[in-house]
Design a protein around this motif. Structure first.
Motif, PDB file in Angstrom:
ATOM      1  N   ARG A 185       9.286 -10.921  73.998  1.00 30.34           N
ATOM      2  CA  ARG A 185      10.597 -10.802  73.650  1.00 30.34           C
ATOM      3  C   ARG A 185      11.388 -10.235  74.762  1.00 30.34           C
ATOM      4  NH1 ARG A 185       9.497  -8.231  69.053  1.00 30.34           N
ATOM      5  NH2 ARG A 185       9.768  -6.374  69.801  1.00 30.34           N
ATOM      6  N   ILE A 186      12.545 -10.200  74.402  1.00 29.10           N
ATOM      7  CA  ILE A 186      13.620  -9.603  74.872  1.00 29.10           C
ATOM      8  C   ILE A 186      14.114  -8.502  74.683  1.00 29.10           C
ATOM      9  CG2 ILE A 186      15.938  -9.846  76.604  1.00 29.10           C
ATOM     10  CD1 ILE A 186      15.360 -13.251  76.681  1.00 29.10           C
ATOM     11  N   GLU A 187      12.965  -7.290  74.651  1.00 28.06           N
ATOM     12  CA  GLU A 187      13.990  -5.978  74.730  1.00 28.06           C
ATOM     13  C   GLU A 187      16.050  -5.507  74.568  1.00 28.06           C
ATOM     14  OE1 GLU A 187      12.506  -3.891  71.831  1.00 28.06           O
ATOM     15  OE2 GLU A 187      11.524  -5.535  71.494  1.00 28.06           O
ATOM     16  N   LYS A 188      15.867  -6.119  76.518  1.00 22.77           N
ATOM     17  CA  LYS A 188      16.938  -5.337  76.744  1.00 22.77           C
ATOM     18  C   LYS A 188      17.410  -5.922  77.588  1.00 22.77           C
ATOM     19  CE  LYS A 188      20.744  -2.336  77.558  1.00 22.77           C
ATOM     20  NZ  LYS A 188      21.362  -1.881  76.232  1.00 22.77           N
ATOM     21  N   LEU A 189      18.858  -5.785  78.205  1.00 23.35           N
ATOM     22  CA  LEU A 189      19.639  -7.720  78.845  1.00 23.35           C
ATOM     23  C   LEU A 189      20.224  -7.279  79.073  1.00 23.35           C
ATOM     24  CD1 LEU A 189      18.639 -10.999  78.966  1.00 23.35           C
ATOM     25  CD2 LEU A 189      20.812 -11.968  78.028  1.00 23.35           C
ATOM     26  N   ILE A 221      11.022  -7.146  78.696  1.00 25.22           N
ATOM     27  CA  ILE A 221      10.041  -8.185  77.928  1.00 25.22           C
ATOM     28  C   ILE A 221       8.949  -7.070  77.413  1.00 25.22           C
ATOM     29  CG2 ILE A 221       9.135  -9.835  77.576  1.00 25.22           C
ATOM     30  CD1 ILE A 221      10.624 -11.118  79.614  1.00 25.22           C
ATOM     31  N   TYR A 222       8.962  -7.249  75.805  1.00 23.31           N
ATOM     32  CA  TYR A 222       8.037  -6.526  74.883  1.00 23.31           C
ATOM     33  C   TYR A 222       7.675  -7.892  74.851  1.00 23.31           C
ATOM     34  CZ  TYR A 222       4.622  -5.116  71.370  1.00 23.31           C
ATOM     35  OH  TYR A 222       3.601  -4.938  70.717  1.00 23.31           O
ATOM     36  N   SER A 223       5.801  -7.441  75.311  1.00 24.18           N
ATOM     37  CA  SER A 223       4.334  -8.247  75.518  1.00 24.18           C
ATOM     38  C   SER A 223       3.144  -7.729  74.393  1.00 24.18           C
ATOM     39  CB  SER A 223       4.750  -9.421  76.493  1.00 24.18           C
ATOM     40  OG  SER A 223       3.211 -10.290  76.553  1.00 24.18           O
ATOM     41  N   PRO A 224       2.307  -8.701  73.875  1.00 23.04           N
ATOM     42  CA  PRO A 224       1.830  -8.096  73.773  1.00 23.04           C
ATOM     43  C   PRO A 224       0.469  -8.012  74.230  1.00 23.04           C
ATOM     44  CG  PRO A 224       2.615  -9.101  71.669  1.00 23.04           C
ATOM     45  CD  PRO A 224       3.134  -9.671  72.961  1.00 23.04           C
ATOM     46  N   TRP A 230       7.793  -2.357  77.271  1.00 23.70           N
ATOM     47  CA  TRP A 230       8.030  -3.457  77.590  1.00 23.70           C
ATOM     48  C   TRP A 230       7.474  -3.621  79.225  1.00 23.70           C
ATOM     49  CZ3 TRP A 230      11.388  -0.129  74.804  1.00 23.70           C
ATOM     50  CH2 TRP A 230      11.842   1.058  75.773  1.00 23.70           C
ATOM     51  N   VAL A 231       7.923  -4.545  80.302  1.00 23.84           N
ATOM     52  CA  VAL A 231       8.382  -4.712  81.020  1.00 23.84           C
ATOM     53  C   VAL A 231       8.984  -4.591  81.686  1.00 23.84           C
ATOM     54  CG1 VAL A 231       7.012  -7.027  81.107  1.00 23.84           C
ATOM     55  CG2 VAL A 231       6.826  -5.466  83.726  1.00 23.84           C
ATOM     56  N   SER A 232       9.953  -4.994  82.673  1.00 27.29           N
ATOM     57  CA  SER A 232      11.645  -4.823  83.557  1.00 27.29           C
ATOM     58  C   SER A 232      10.884  -5.988  84.646  1.00 27.29           C
ATOM     59  CB  SER A 232      12.007  -3.845  84.115  1.00 27.29           C
ATOM     60  OG  SER A 232      11.728  -2.461  82.853  1.00 27.29           O
ATOM     61  N   VAL A 233      11.938  -6.803  84.346  1.00 27.45           N
ATOM     62  CA  VAL A 233      12.216  -8.193  85.400  1.00 27.45           C
ATOM     63  C   VAL A 233      13.350  -7.603  86.180  1.00 27.45           C
ATOM     64  CG1 VAL A 233      12.255 -10.472  85.537  1.00 27.45           C
ATOM     65  CG2 VAL A 233      11.085  -9.815  83.044  1.00 27.45           C
ATOM     66  N   TYR A 234      12.711  -8.594  87.394  1.00 23.40           N
ATOM     67  CA  TYR A 234      14.145  -7.792  88.670  1.00 23.40           C
ATOM     68  C   TYR A 234      14.010  -9.010  89.325  1.00 23.40           C
ATOM     69  CZ  TYR A 234      12.665  -2.686  88.130  1.00 23.40           C
ATOM     70  OH  TYR A 234      12.211  -1.475  87.471  1.00 23.40           O
ATOM     71  N   THR A 268      24.118 -17.948  76.943  1.00 27.77           N
ATOM     72  CA  THR A 268      23.121 -18.578  75.833  1.00 27.77           C
ATOM     73  C   THR A 268      22.234 -17.153  75.348  1.00 27.77           C
ATOM     74  OG1 THR A 268      22.529 -20.221  76.507  1.00 27.77           O
ATOM     75  CG2 THR A 268      24.518 -20.501  75.426  1.00 27.77           C
ATOM     76  N   LEU A 269      21.259 -16.638  76.007  1.00 30.06           N
ATOM     77  CA  LEU A 269      20.495 -16.053  75.454  1.00 30.06           C
ATOM     78  C   LEU A 269      20.964 -14.647  75.747  1.00 30.06           C
ATOM     79  CD1 LEU A 269      17.059 -17.086  76.419  1.00 30.06           C
ATOM     80  CD2 LEU A 269      17.687 -14.879  79.289  1.00 30.06           C
ATOM     81  N   LYS A 270      20.292 -14.136  74.460  1.00 29.81           N
ATOM     82  CA  LYS A 270      20.750 -13.037  73.622  1.00 29.81           C
ATOM     83  C   LYS A 270      19.057 -12.196  73.382  1.00 29.81           C
ATOM     84  CE  LYS A 270      24.646 -14.865  72.839  1.00 29.81           C
ATOM     85  NZ  LYS A 270      25.392 -13.955  73.095  1.00 29.81           N
ATOM     86  N   GLU A 271      19.403 -11.107  73.046  1.00 31.11           N
ATOM     87  CA  GLU A 271      17.952 -10.328  73.469  1.00 31.11           C
ATOM     88  C   GLU A 271      17.511 -10.601  71.294  1.00 31.11           C
ATOM     89  OE1 GLU A 271      20.206  -6.048  73.160  1.00 31.11           O
ATOM     90  OE2 GLU A 271      20.657  -5.703  74.922  1.00 31.11           O
TER      91      GLU A 271
END
Length: 419
Positions: A128-132, A150-153, A205-209, A246-249
């Motif tokens: 899930r996108i936690e922060k955009l 992104i939060y990921s189990p 969460w993990v950050s995407v760069y 259109t992509l949202k948190e």
């Protein structure tokens, strides 16, 4: 005496008749000479009159011309030919010239992103996108900039495994290194990995760069269930304004899916449209002079780097690409350009353009024959600013009218034997 008077009267009567006969004979001869004289226009021989005057076509004074019987027959044969096939005239003629001509192809086009430099930002894990951190379309980003969290189990489980090994089996370097490598493959950075080892607690969460610099283009659209379901790296559908994404948190992404495309405006190409008749003249490596319409003072020179091997759907032109560095000029993507392509010289038989009349798909010239010009169909090839190449229909010795249009008026209709 009586006989003498009668004799004199007979002589006088005969003399009077001879004089009248001479007068009448002279008059008939003069009339015959006058009737043999005609008047014609030097520019329009078809104009013939039995008395002096002016030409009804050009206004020139008619010139006197004596006709023999044979000349009258020859002119009559010429005049009775169909007017849509034969023209009587004495205008200058030319012949084909066999030589090499330099041809410059002019083409229009536009500036586009160099898709070889396109970068993709993908999700290495499902979650899930936690922060955009990217908020609108075409936003400019730099290399190494954070795009989202992104939060990921799956990521949480991998962190907990590493921390468990460090706490309970610290000497098992093989397992510990494998756990670290897994976290790196899931998208965690080296700094994040060191941070959770020092804290002894997992990050949620993990950050995407971004590994690229340029403009953000949305690669997917949000589905009804909040997941990114449709992804594409095409540039179609660029909106007029920089609207929100259109992509949202809170939305979910799937592992391996491309979330964004990054296009670098500094690495661009010019896409030129080449018409079918010019395609044989264009080759890779040729020099192209390009003038941007938005900034004519920024004209530059490039070379053709690639010729697309197909015609695009619905288009009658072939596209060629000229790669260039747009980082300095900063020309807007999508802006129009004009260009001139310097092609190799072409050897062939050439005639001036004004010697050819186009009848749609048919090209004709006026070929010189006795007494005038006959319509002759030809096949043409390449064209320059002033000349047309003749492929078939003429011999090197054939004389044709230099200015074919001069032999036609607005109501003329030219017909060839094959047309």
């Amino acid at each position: 005496m009586k006989y003498i008077v009668c004799f004199l009267m007979i002589i006088l009567t005969l003399y009077s008749c001879n004089n009248n006969a001479d007068k009448n004979g002279h008059s008939d001869s003069s009339h015959a000479v006058e009737s043999s004289l005609t008047y014609t226009c030097p520019m329009h021989p078809e104009v013939i009159s039995d008395k002096p005057g002016k030409c009804p076509k050009c206004g020139m004074e008619l010139e006197q011309k004596a006709h023999t019987h044979e000349a009258e027959i020859m002119e009559l044969n010429a005049l009775i030919k169909p007017t849509n096939e034969f023209v009587i005239s004495d205008i200058p003629t030319i012949t084909m010239q066999s030589e090499r001509k330099d041809i410059t192809v002019q083409a229009l086009g536009n500036i586009a992103y160099d898709t070889r430099q396109t970068g993709n930002i993908s999700a290495r894990i499902s979650g899930r996108i936690e922060k955009l951190y990217v908020r609108y379309k075409f936003q400019k980003i730099t290399k190494g900039q954070k795009v989202m969290d992104i939060y990921s189990p799956e990521l949480m489980e991998a962190q907990e495994n590493l921390l468990f090994l460090l706490k309970n089996d610290a000497m098992n370097s093989m397992m510990i290194n494998a756990a670290k490598q897994k976290l790196l493959l899931l998208g965690m950075s080296e700094s994040q990995l060191r941070s959770i080892i020092q804290k002894g607690k997992p990050d949620f969460w993990v950050s995407v760069y971004s590994n690229y610099a340029g403009h953000i283009h949305e690669a997917g659209t949000a589905g009804s269930m909040g997941a990114v379901t449709s992804l594409s790296n095409s540039m179609e559908g660029i909106s007029e304004t920089s609207s929100e994404l259109t992509l949202k948190e809170g939305m979910y992404v799937q592992k391996g899916q491309t979330i964004f495309n990054v296009f670098n405006p500094g690495k661009s190409w010019v896409l030129l449209n080449i018409f079918s008749e010019d395609v044989p003249l264009v080759k890779t490596g040729q020099t192209v002079n390009i003038v941007p319409e938005v900034a004519p003072e920024k004209k530059f020179t490039g070379t053709i780097g690639f010729i697309e091997p197909f015609f695009r759907e619905g288009s009658k032109t072939l596209s060629v690409r000229i790669y260039f560095d747009n980082s300095r000029m900063q020309l807007p993507i999508g802006s129009q350009v004009k260009s001139e392509i310097e092609t190799d010289g072409i050897s062939g038989n050439w005639i001036p353009k004004e010697a050819v009349i186009s009848l749609g798909l048919t090209k004709v010239v006026f070929k010189k024959v006795d007494g005038g010009f006959f319509v002759n169909k030809i096949e043409t090839g390449n064209e320059t600013d002033r000349y047309i190449e003749v492929l078939q229909g003429l011999l090197p010795t054939d004389a044709i009218a230099r200015n074919a249009q001069y032999l036609m008026d607005s109501e003329s209709f030219v017909r060839t034997k094959n047309n």
